[in-house]
Design an enzyme around this catalytic site. Sequence first.
Site, PDB file in Angstrom:
ATOM      1  N   LYS A   1      27.387  23.866  -2.246  1.00  0.00           N
ATOM      2  CA  LYS A   1      27.768  22.875  -3.265  1.00  0.00           C
ATOM      3  C   LYS A   1      27.701  23.704  -4.498  1.00  0.00           C
ATOM      4  O   LYS A   1      28.558  23.306  -5.555  1.00  0.00           O
ATOM      5  CB  LYS A   1      26.880  21.699  -3.261  1.00  0.00           C
ATOM      6  CG  LYS A   1      26.991  20.731  -2.287  1.00  0.00           C
ATOM      7  CD  LYS A   1      26.217  19.608  -2.670  1.00  0.00           C
ATOM      8  CE  LYS A   1      26.385  18.415  -1.083  1.00  0.00           C
ATOM      9  NZ  LYS A   1      25.389  17.498  -1.453  1.00  0.00           N
TER      10      LYS A   1
ATOM     11  N   LYS B   1      33.119  21.314   8.180  1.00  0.00           N
ATOM     12  CA  LYS B   1      32.559  19.962   8.460  1.00  0.00           C
ATOM     13  C   LYS B   1      33.481  18.799   7.833  1.00  0.00           C
ATOM     14  O   LYS B   1      33.620  19.259   6.431  1.00  0.00           O
ATOM     15  CB  LYS B   1      31.027  20.024   7.816  1.00  0.00           C
ATOM     16  CG  LYS B   1      30.395  18.747   8.349  1.00  0.00           C
ATOM     17  CD  LYS B   1      29.017  18.644   7.477  1.00  0.00           C
ATOM     18  CE  LYS B   1      29.318  18.323   6.004  1.00  0.00           C
ATOM     19  NZ  LYS B   1      28.372  17.744   5.220  1.00  0.00           N
TER      20      LYS B   1
ATOM     21  N   LYS C   1      32.821  14.723   1.824  1.00  0.00           N
ATOM     22  CA  LYS C   1      33.363  13.735   1.276  1.00  0.00           C
ATOM     23  C   LYS C   1      34.822  14.276   0.456  1.00  0.00           C
ATOM     24  O   LYS C   1      34.818  15.539   0.081  1.00  0.00           O
ATOM     25  CB  LYS C   1      32.774  13.290  -0.240  1.00  0.00           C
ATOM     26  CG  LYS C   1      31.206  12.782   0.055  1.00  0.00           C
ATOM     27  CD  LYS C   1      31.116  11.406  -0.218  1.00  0.00           C
ATOM     28  CE  LYS C   1      30.271  10.682   0.685  1.00  0.00           C
ATOM     29  NZ  LYS C   1      28.895  10.839   0.297  1.00  0.00           N
TER      30      LYS C   1
HETATM   31  P1  TYM Z   1      25.076  11.981   3.069  1.00  0.00           P
HETATM   32  O1  TYM Z   1      25.350  10.951   2.216  1.00  0.00           O
HETATM   33  O2  TYM Z   1      25.901  13.318   2.402  1.00  0.00           O
HETATM   34  O3  TYM Z   1      25.564  11.632   4.393  1.00  0.00           O
HETATM   35  C1  TYM Z   1      24.922  10.560   5.035  1.00  0.00           C
HETATM   36  C2  TYM Z   1      24.926  10.862   6.864  1.00  0.00           C
HETATM   37  O4  TYM Z   1      25.928  11.061   7.101  1.00  0.00           O
HETATM   38  C3  TYM Z   1      25.866  12.422   7.869  1.00  0.00           C
HETATM   39  N1  TYM Z   1      26.839  13.181   7.986  1.00  0.00           N
HETATM   40  C4  TYM Z   1      27.842  13.698   8.958  1.00  0.00           C
HETATM   41  N2  TYM Z   1      27.279  13.522  10.482  1.00  0.00           N
HETATM   42  C5  TYM Z   1      28.075  14.029  11.350  1.00  0.00           C
HETATM   43  N3  TYM Z   1      29.476  14.703  10.866  1.00  0.00           N
HETATM   44  C6  TYM Z   1      29.520  14.905   9.682  1.00  0.00           C
HETATM   45  N4  TYM Z   1      30.895  15.633   9.363  1.00  0.00           N
HETATM   46  C7  TYM Z   1      28.901  14.236   8.542  1.00  0.00           C
HETATM   47  N5  TYM Z   1      28.852  14.098   7.315  1.00  0.00           N
HETATM   48  C8  TYM Z   1      27.834  13.495   6.888  1.00  0.00           C
HETATM   49  C9  TYM Z   1      24.690  13.170   7.238  1.00  0.00           C
HETATM   50  O5  TYM Z   1      24.023  14.072   7.893  1.00  0.00           O
HETATM   51  C10 TYM Z   1      23.595  11.986   6.854  1.00  0.00           C
HETATM   52  O6  TYM Z   1      22.929  11.525   7.948  1.00  0.00           O
HETATM   53  N6  TYM Z   1      20.941  14.196   1.609  1.00  0.00           N
HETATM   54  C11 TYM Z   1      21.496  13.134   2.450  1.00  0.00           C
HETATM   55  C12 TYM Z   1      20.874  11.680   1.895  1.00  0.00           C
HETATM   56  C13 TYM Z   1      19.485  11.328   1.987  1.00  0.00           C
HETATM   57  C14 TYM Z   1      18.695  11.309   2.901  1.00  0.00           C
HETATM   58  C15 TYM Z   1      17.334  11.130   2.462  1.00  0.00           C
HETATM   59  C16 TYM Z   1      18.847  11.147   4.419  1.00  0.00           C
HETATM   60  C17 TYM Z   1      18.878  11.387   0.711  1.00  0.00           C
HETATM   61  N7  TYM Z   1      17.386  11.196   1.193  1.00  0.00           N
HETATM   62  C18 TYM Z   1      16.233  10.966   3.343  1.00  0.00           C
HETATM   63  C19 TYM Z   1      17.735  10.945   5.237  1.00  0.00           C
HETATM   64  C20 TYM Z   1      16.663  10.807   4.845  1.00  0.00           C
HETATM   65  C21 TYM Z   1      23.013  13.246   2.214  1.00  0.00           C
HETATM   66  O7  TYM Z   1      23.411  13.627   1.169  1.00  0.00           O
HETATM   67  O8  TYM Z   1      23.548  12.313   3.191  1.00  0.00           O
END
Ligand code: TYM
Length: 329
Positions: A112, A194, A197
């Site tokens: 990032k 991957k 967004k």
């Molecule tokens: P975020 O908002 O990027 O994504 C939310 C969830 O979606 C999953 N994900 C995917 N799974 C499979 N294939 C993909 N291409 C893909 N893109 C995203 C992510 O693995 C996630 O589970 N840091 C985290 C948010 C967060 C969090 C937490 C998660 C903050 N605090 C505590 C768990 C526990 C994030 O940015 O997810």
Amino acid sequence: MKKRVFSGIQPTGSIYIGNYLGAIRHWVATQAEFENIFCIVDLHAISIPQEPETLKAKTREIAALLLASGVDLKQSAVFVQSHISAHAELAWILSCFIPMGWMQRMTQFKEKSQKQKESVPVGLFIYPALMAADILLYQTDLVPVGEDQKQHLELTRDVARRFNSFYGQTFTLPEPSIPKLGARIMALNDPTKKMSKSEIRSAHAIHLLDSSDEIRWKIMSAVTDSRREIRFDASRPGIYNLLTIYQLFTGLSTSEIEARFEGKGYAEFKRELAEVIIESLQPLQSRYRALIAEANYVDSVLAEGASKVRSIAEKTLATVREKIELGTR
Ligand code: TYM
């Protein structure tokens, strides 16, 4: 006693099928087995610049999408991270127990921050400390996430272990729960990367709120290869990714899918895949439309969610403060 599940999602961009297949549908599928807490992580979101009005709208949109996806308020609490200030406070405390070297190894930060170099916000660097705080505040047993969060979960366990070894048992060590299938959905326009967004109108990702025509167009233009056979072959990332998406939405087995498309071409497969996705998302989209029209209801769900879980977070934070002997209270 049920085990506790905690997971989070950022209110930025639009939720896409990677989030859904890698995380949200598992939250929903296992809700009855666990006590569940789902957090919309707006403090994480501001680690990259956000338009205030958009942040507010996206927070509501994600709450409505979670409910439309089947999150059941009888079994799960949904709340906004910034509504419970213990998250920010514990994040600071934990950041004092995390060596720079651990943070520097985080691959998501490296990806990032690549373009920004010196102007990268410090918040983006210490993002995993806030994520650790989210999880540890609730004495979480299980964290259902996609594969990209695995390293952050390891850091969470490491800092919990470290704190526990200095001060005695304080935090439950959380286990990641990463699905066997769908943990890493790849981009449609570049299946070596991957899915993440992206611009609504790019052919990178399918968003949960995309129209039928957008879904058809994106799937038909998805990058594959010049071969013909429709097989689950991980060395052919484009077709493999599309087949995985097909499998996750239909629930059919690998061999059933291969048999179904035996002798057929990519175009025919893609046409059917697009229809499967459209049909699967339609009920969710109509529930979403009904919910988002009731902004007050969505806001009240979030307020109730925070009041339901606040005491758990505050109890953990109070223990942490006592152990460190912060303040004179
Ligand atoms: P975020 O908002 O990027 O994504 C939310 C969830 O979606 C999953 N994900 C995917 N799974 C499979 N294939 C993909 N291409 C893909 N893109 C995203 C992510 O693995 C996630 O589970 N840091 C985290 C948010 C967060 C969090 C937490 C998660 C903050 N605090 C505590 C768990 C526990 C994030 O940015 O997810």
